[in-house]
Design a protein around this motif. Structure first.
Motif, PDB file in Angstrom:
ATOM      1  N   SER A 101     -42.553  30.952  26.345  1.00 36.42           N
ATOM      2  CA  SER A 101     -43.137  30.647  27.791  1.00 36.42           C
ATOM      3  C   SER A 101     -43.323  31.809  28.957  1.00 36.42           C
ATOM      4  O   SER A 101     -44.363  31.873  29.677  1.00 36.42           O
ATOM      5  CB  SER A 101     -41.320  30.114  28.517  1.00 36.42           C
ATOM      6  OG  SER A 101     -40.705  31.373  28.450  1.00 36.42           O
ATOM      7  N   THR A 105     -47.433  31.654  30.644  1.00 35.39           N
ATOM      8  CA  THR A 105     -47.302  32.479  32.192  1.00 35.39           C
ATOM      9  C   THR A 105     -48.147  33.274  32.110  1.00 35.39           C
ATOM     10  O   THR A 105     -49.095  33.224  33.133  1.00 35.39           O
ATOM     11  CB  THR A 105     -45.458  32.258  32.435  1.00 35.39           C
ATOM     12  OG1 THR A 105     -44.325  31.565  32.079  1.00 35.39           O
ATOM     13  CG2 THR A 105     -45.581  33.302  34.171  1.00 35.39           C
ATOM     14  N   VAL A 485     -43.735  35.638  36.722  1.00 32.38           N
ATOM     15  CA  VAL A 485     -43.965  35.939  35.570  1.00 32.38           C
ATOM     16  C   VAL A 485     -42.564  36.213  35.184  1.00 32.38           C
ATOM     17  O   VAL A 485     -41.847  36.172  33.789  1.00 32.38           O
ATOM     18  CB  VAL A 485     -44.488  37.639  35.003  1.00 32.38           C
ATOM     19  CG1 VAL A 485     -44.477  37.904  33.694  1.00 32.38           C
ATOM     20  CG2 VAL A 485     -46.345  36.729  35.190  1.00 32.38           C
ATOM     21  N   LEU A 488     -40.272  32.508  36.177  1.00 28.14           N
ATOM     22  CA  LEU A 488     -40.423  31.064  35.302  1.00 28.14           C
ATOM     23  C   LEU A 488     -39.879  30.868  33.985  1.00 28.14           C
ATOM     24  O   LEU A 488     -39.457  30.344  34.347  1.00 28.14           O
ATOM     25  CB  LEU A 488     -42.243  31.116  35.675  1.00 28.14           C
ATOM     26  CG  LEU A 488     -42.672  29.243  35.263  1.00 28.14           C
ATOM     27  CD1 LEU A 488     -41.799  28.624  35.874  1.00 28.14           C
ATOM     28  CD2 LEU A 488     -43.686  29.529  34.970  1.00 28.14           C
ATOM     29  N   PRO A 489     -40.575  32.184  32.956  1.00 24.28           N
ATOM     30  CA  PRO A 489     -39.817  31.974  31.847  1.00 24.28           C
ATOM     31  C   PRO A 489     -37.954  31.676  31.909  1.00 24.28           C
ATOM     32  O   PRO A 489     -37.773  31.062  30.983  1.00 24.28           O
ATOM     33  CB  PRO A 489     -40.320  33.213  31.257  1.00 24.28           C
ATOM     34  CG  PRO A 489     -41.535  33.826  32.211  1.00 24.28           C
ATOM     35  CD  PRO A 489     -41.080  33.143  33.000  1.00 24.28           C
TER      36      PRO A 489
END
Length: 561
Positions: A101, A105, A485, A488-489
């Protein structure tokens, strides 16, 4: 401010300890349920102090982090190796999802905002706080066959992207793992850490410093012999359903030897020691119980003994009880048996392994007599075995120097990964050989707290000025992309962990999540919130994997961004 600049550059350690002091002070403030904590506070304070202009050696950062991660590994080594196996599949999946992810991203944002390969790789390195990406990405850029000035420009952009995003990369992981995750799970890290520890203790009560049971299991009682007159010491001890021992006898005002064949007389005063259920309430069988009697006090001790004798290991508790002579057992009681710090049930089918630790209760002579047959007494000490741990750190740092090439990609654990691996191994070895490697809890706690907070403070002092100036020059776009970055992951992996992997313990979940991002500052705050080492094992597994997976992102970002 020139005088302050001169002072801090002449003595940069002042900046370091000022960051720690101010940072922990800031970290105490609460805003509703949100609390920054000492580690994040130290990072924020260091960024502010760095604006004066501070030059601090990079070696200090490496030393502090090595101390922190070695101490973490040493504490959790025994539990870590027991946890390896099929039960580690969740941690492997966590680390994989976060790395994938994170890569997607970065690539999507780089293409959406027209970032060059250097800035994209730098944002990946800073936003995911994986410094090794700088090296792998720079090497990959060098192999693109570009003009020398273009290669140099892109490689410089890697450093710029890293400097701008690294600070929030550390800070954002703390927010997600320490604040958002407990809110999402609707349970605190501390509560679930206590719950997991209780399950690990198999129902045994764990007492804190200065805490004791009001009604202890092992007690002593004084009786004046009347109804038991004429019976021998051995007969009285043997008649009890629970093991008891007559430790002292007073006859006619004088103490006499408590020999097994001695016949007790009316008026004798005896001291019985044993399990509460066997010692209390014997007035009808022996005679009236006395509050006290001069000279009847006996000093008892509790000692931990490492079980190493061949006659006791690889045998069940039932076999040991049946084969142990009564004269060896007399006057000594097994309070608990632990393996790697965790209690074992004292049931007949429980198998004793080498290195298990038995806690014995009795007089000093009796305990010493039994210990000579069982193994060796672990002598409590506030001294740290610097020979053992010095070699442990050396081994870890040497491991960190090793480089394995995966095609053109160099993979290395680095000093942090090496120190963690060594700490795990040396902690496991200590659990099997308790005579070596002593490290008091206070010493370990100091290494963890000072090592981590000092590490992030040095990061802030080194990168804070450049990060702020770069944001001022280039605007907030790079910084905001780095925020996405970072967050979100972590959020994707958090949802994956909850709904797919079914994590239901907040403390264990937080440890795995922080490790999958190699988020050391976040892990330090998690440990502080937990108050025990429960989050350490999942962190150690995902952290080791993240060091490999995230390092591989450098050339992948360069290839696809």
């Amino acid at each position: 401010m020139s005088w302050l600049h001169a002072v801090l550059n002449q003595s940069p350690e002042i900046a370091l300890f000022l960051s720690l002091a101010v940072g922990y002070w800031i970290g105490k403030f609460q805003f509703g349920k949100f609390q920054l904590g000492g580690v994040a506070g130290s990072l924020l304070a260091a960024v502010i102090i760095s604006q004066v202009g501070v030059s601090i050696d990079n070696g200090i950062k490496s030393v502090l982090f090595a101390l922190f991660i070695y101490a973490v590994g040493f504490e959790s080594g025994p539990q870590f190796f027991r946890s390896l196996g099929r039960q580690s599949l969740r941690e492997i999946a966590m680390a994989t999802v976060l790395a994938v992810s994170g890569l997607l991203t970065v690539i999507v944002l780089a293409r959406a905002f027209g970032l060059d390969k250097g800035l994209a790789a730098g944002i990946a390195a800073g936003g995911l706080t994986q410094s090794a990406i700088i090296g792998t990405a720079s090497a990959a850029i060098g192999k693109l066959g570009l003009a020398a000035d273009e290669t140099q420009r892109l490689q410089a952009n890697v450093a710029i992207g890293y400097a701008v995003t690294y600070i929030f990369g550390s800070f954002g992981a703390i927010i997600v793992c320490v604040n958002i995750l407990p809110w999402f799970m609707r349970r605190s890290i501390r509560d679930d850490a206590i719950k997991a520890e209780a399950e690990m203790l198999a129902g045994a009560r764990s007492y804190g410093v200065g805490e004791y049971a009001a009604a202890p299991d092992l007690v002593g009682r004084i009786y004046r012999i009347e109804t038991a007159a004429g019976r021998s010491v051995a007969e009285i001890e043997g008649a009890s359903a629970q093991p008891i021992s007559i430790e002292r006898i007073k006859r006619g005002g004088s103490l006499i030897g408590a020999e097994p064949s001695l016949k007790l007389q009316a008026g004798d005063i005896v001291l019985l020691v044993g399990r509460r259920s066997g010692v209390v309430g014997l007035s009808q069988q022996l005679g009236p119980e006395l509050e006290s009697s001069e000279g009847m006090d006996v000093v008892v001790v509790t000692r931990d003994v490492a079980i190493t004798a061949a006659t006791f290991v690889k045998r069940t508790v039932a076999e040991i009880r049946a084969s142990t002579a009564a004269d060896l057992r007399h006057g000594v009681y097994v309070v608990a048996v632990k393996r790697a710090g965790n209690p074992l049930p004292l049931e007949g089918e429980t198998v004793i392994e080498p290195g298990d630790v038995a806690t014995l209760y009795g007089t000093a002579d009796d305990v010493q007599r039994v210990a000579r047959q069982v193994g060796s007494i672990i002598i409590p000490s506030d001294k740290t075995d610097f020979v053992f741990h010095g070699f442990g750190l050396v081994v870890g740092l040497l491991i960190g120097l090793l480089v394995v090439r995966f095609g053109d990609i160099p993979l290395t654990l680095g000093s942090g990964g090496g120190a963690l691996l060594s700490g795990l191994a040396f902690g496991w070895y200590r659990s099997r050989n308790m005579a070596l490697g002593n490290m008091p809890t206070a010493a370990s706690t100091l290494l963890r707290d000072l090592g981590l907070a000092g590490f992030v403070a040095v990061v802030g002092l080194q990168s804070g000025l450049q990060a702020v100036s770069t944001i001022a020059e280039k605007g907030l776009s790079i910084f905001m992309i780095g925020v996405v970055v970072t967050l979100l992951p972590l959020l994707i992996t958090m949802l994956f962990g909850r709904y797919v992997l079914r994590y239901d313990n907040t403390a264990i979940f937080a440890g795995a999540l922080s490790g999958s991002r190699s988020a050391n500052p976040a892990f330090g705050e998690i440990l502080d919130k937990a108050g025990n080492s429960i989050p350490t094992t999942p962190f150690a597994i995902t952290y080791a994997l993240a060091n490999v997976f995230l390092t591989l992102l450098g050339p992948l970002v360069v290839a696809f961004a």
